[in-house]
Design a protein around this motif. Structure first.
Motif, PDB file in Angstrom:
ATOM      1  N   TYR A  34      35.837  13.999 -24.438  1.00  0.00           N
ATOM      2  CA  TYR A  34      37.196  14.206 -23.765  1.00  0.00           C
ATOM      3  C   TYR A  34      38.310  13.015 -23.999  1.00  0.00           C
ATOM      4  CZ  TYR A  34      40.675  14.458 -19.966  1.00  0.00           C
ATOM      5  OH  TYR A  34      42.001  14.458 -19.560  1.00  0.00           O
ATOM      6  N   CYS A  35      37.732  11.895 -24.079  1.00  0.00           N
ATOM      7  CA  CYS A  35      38.756  10.797 -24.401  1.00  0.00           C
ATOM      8  C   CYS A  35      39.201  10.859 -25.966  1.00  0.00           C
ATOM      9  CB  CYS A  35      37.871   9.475 -24.202  1.00  0.00           C
ATOM     10  SG  CYS A  35      38.971   7.930 -24.403  1.00  0.00           S
ATOM     11  N   ALA A  36      38.478  11.329 -26.645  1.00  0.00           N
ATOM     12  CA  ALA A  36      39.155  11.564 -28.272  1.00  0.00           C
ATOM     13  C   ALA A  36      39.997  12.773 -27.937  1.00  0.00           C
ATOM     14  CB  ALA A  36      37.757  11.853 -28.957  1.00  0.00           C
ATOM     15  N   PHE A  37      39.490  13.795 -27.192  1.00  0.00           N
ATOM     16  CA  PHE A  37      40.820  14.853 -27.043  1.00  0.00           C
ATOM     17  C   PHE A  37      41.944  14.406 -26.696  1.00  0.00           C
ATOM     18  CE2 PHE A  37      42.819  18.167 -25.043  1.00  0.00           C
ATOM     19  CZ  PHE A  37      42.724  19.146 -26.041  1.00  0.00           C
ATOM     20  N   SER A  38      42.055  13.520 -25.622  1.00  0.00           N
ATOM     21  CA  SER A  38      43.231  12.910 -25.196  1.00  0.00           C
ATOM     22  C   SER A  38      43.861  11.950 -26.299  1.00  0.00           C
ATOM     23  CB  SER A  38      42.765  12.130 -23.872  1.00  0.00           C
ATOM     24  OG  SER A  38      44.044  11.463 -23.304  1.00  0.00           O
ATOM     25  N   PHE A  39      43.015  11.346 -26.845  1.00  0.00           N
ATOM     26  CA  PHE A  39      43.795  10.259 -27.922  1.00  0.00           C
ATOM     27  C   PHE A  39      44.572  11.098 -29.251  1.00  0.00           C
ATOM     28  CE2 PHE A  39      43.473   7.872 -31.956  1.00  0.00           C
ATOM     29  CZ  PHE A  39      44.243   6.846 -31.334  1.00  0.00           C
ATOM     30  N   TYR A  45      51.629  14.209 -29.811  1.00  0.00           N
ATOM     31  CA  TYR A  45      52.941  13.974 -28.961  1.00  0.00           C
ATOM     32  C   TYR A  45      53.914  12.808 -29.641  1.00  0.00           C
ATOM     33  CZ  TYR A  45      50.754  16.769 -25.322  1.00  0.00           C
ATOM     34  OH  TYR A  45      50.160  17.788 -24.685  1.00  0.00           O
ATOM     35  N   THR A  46      53.093  11.978 -29.982  1.00  0.00           N
ATOM     36  CA  THR A  46      53.929  10.809 -30.677  1.00  0.00           C
ATOM     37  C   THR A  46      54.613  11.310 -32.097  1.00  0.00           C
ATOM     38  OG1 THR A  46      52.485   9.308 -29.855  1.00  0.00           O
ATOM     39  CG2 THR A  46      53.931   8.413 -31.647  1.00  0.00           C
ATOM     40  N   ILE A  47      53.694  11.986 -32.838  1.00  0.00           N
ATOM     41  CA  ILE A  47      54.303  12.528 -34.216  1.00  0.00           C
ATOM     42  C   ILE A  47      55.529  13.302 -33.749  1.00  0.00           C
ATOM     43  CG2 ILE A  47      53.825  13.957 -35.976  1.00  0.00           C
ATOM     44  CD1 ILE A  47      50.962  12.715 -36.080  1.00  0.00           C
ATOM     45  N   ILE A  48      55.503  14.112 -32.949  1.00  0.00           N
ATOM     46  CA  ILE A  48      56.678  15.274 -32.689  1.00  0.00           C
ATOM     47  C   ILE A  48      57.572  14.482 -31.806  1.00  0.00           C
ATOM     48  CG2 ILE A  48      55.096  17.316 -32.952  1.00  0.00           C
ATOM     49  CD1 ILE A  48      55.356  17.574 -29.822  1.00  0.00           C
ATOM     50  N   GLY A  49      57.847  13.269 -31.596  1.00  0.00           N
ATOM     51  CA  GLY A  49      58.770  12.688 -30.969  1.00  0.00           C
ATOM     52  C   GLY A  49      58.870  12.564 -29.295  1.00  0.00           C
ATOM     53  N   VAL A  53      55.729  11.914 -23.030  1.00  0.00           N
ATOM     54  CA  VAL A  53      54.484  12.836 -22.931  1.00  0.00           C
ATOM     55  C   VAL A  53      53.428  12.278 -23.585  1.00  0.00           C
ATOM     56  CG1 VAL A  53      53.652  15.018 -23.376  1.00  0.00           C
ATOM     57  CG2 VAL A  53      56.251  14.694 -22.760  1.00  0.00           C
ATOM     58  N   ALA A  54      53.565  11.305 -24.609  1.00  0.00           N
ATOM     59  CA  ALA A  54      52.355  10.559 -25.203  1.00  0.00           C
ATOM     60  C   ALA A  54      51.917   9.483 -24.377  1.00  0.00           C
ATOM     61  CB  ALA A  54      52.971  10.341 -26.757  1.00  0.00           C
ATOM     62  N   PHE A  55      53.119   8.929 -23.752  1.00  0.00           N
ATOM     63  CA  PHE A  55      52.669   7.648 -22.854  1.00  0.00           C
ATOM     64  C   PHE A  55      51.822   8.190 -21.737  1.00  0.00           C
ATOM     65  CE2 PHE A  55      53.728   4.859 -19.536  1.00  0.00           C
ATOM     66  CZ  PHE A  55      52.974   3.482 -19.710  1.00  0.00           C
ATOM     67  N   THR A  56      52.451   9.271 -20.863  1.00  0.00           N
ATOM     68  CA  THR A  56      51.884   9.607 -19.809  1.00  0.00           C
ATOM     69  C   THR A  56      50.336  10.401 -20.273  1.00  0.00           C
ATOM     70  OG1 THR A  56      53.887  10.370 -18.964  1.00  0.00           O
ATOM     71  CG2 THR A  56      52.124  11.811 -17.939  1.00  0.00           C
ATOM     72  N   VAL A  59      48.001   7.236 -20.269  1.00  0.00           N
ATOM     73  CA  VAL A  59      47.631   6.841 -19.194  1.00  0.00           C
ATOM     74  C   VAL A  59      46.564   7.844 -18.422  1.00  0.00           C
ATOM     75  CG1 VAL A  59      48.601   6.212 -16.977  1.00  0.00           C
ATOM     76  CG2 VAL A  59      49.787   5.456 -18.892  1.00  0.00           C
ATOM     77  N   ILE A  60      47.068   8.993 -18.314  1.00  0.00           N
ATOM     78  CA  ILE A  60      46.098   9.931 -17.589  1.00  0.00           C
ATOM     79  C   ILE A  60      44.737   9.910 -18.212  1.00  0.00           C
ATOM     80  CG2 ILE A  60      45.940  12.267 -16.982  1.00  0.00           C
ATOM     81  CD1 ILE A  60      48.099  10.628 -15.361  1.00  0.00           C
ATOM     82  N   GLY A  61      44.845   9.922 -19.305  1.00  0.00           N
ATOM     83  CA  GLY A  61      43.524  10.131 -20.529  1.00  0.00           C
ATOM     84  C   GLY A  61      42.853   8.991 -20.149  1.00  0.00           C
TER      85      GLY A  61
END
Length: 81
Positions: A34-39, A45-49, A53-56, A59-61
């Motif tokens: 699951y941690c790998a899924f979150s990563f 999210y980072t790639i699409i800009g 959302v990527a930061f959230t 943190v949540i992951g």
């Protein structure tokens, strides 16, 4: 064009990681997967800009992974035969 290929590879990886979580029998490896899924989701999210959302997601992951591991370690798993 190379970014589209990277996005496709990450999306396929997300599908395989999700299947690994569903099929897995053990709890702790499931949490690690699951941690790998979150990563991977954070990378997408980072790639699409969508940096916010990527930061959230990061943190949540991280927080949920820590809570899941604590919960798993606190379960008394004695098997009676």
């Amino acid at each position: 064009m190379p970014i589209l290929i990277l996005e496709a590879i990450l999306l396929i990886a997300l599908i395989f990681v999700a299947m690994g979580i569903i099929i897995g029998q053990e709890l702790l490896p499931g949490v690690i997967i699951y941690c790998a899924f979150s990563f991977i989701a954070m990378l997408l999210y980072t790639i699409i800009g969508a940096a916010d959302v990527a930061f959230t997601e990061a943190v949540i992951g991280t927080v949920s992974t820590v809570y899941f591991v604590i919960a798993i370690k606190s379960i008394n798993r004695s098997h009676k035969k």
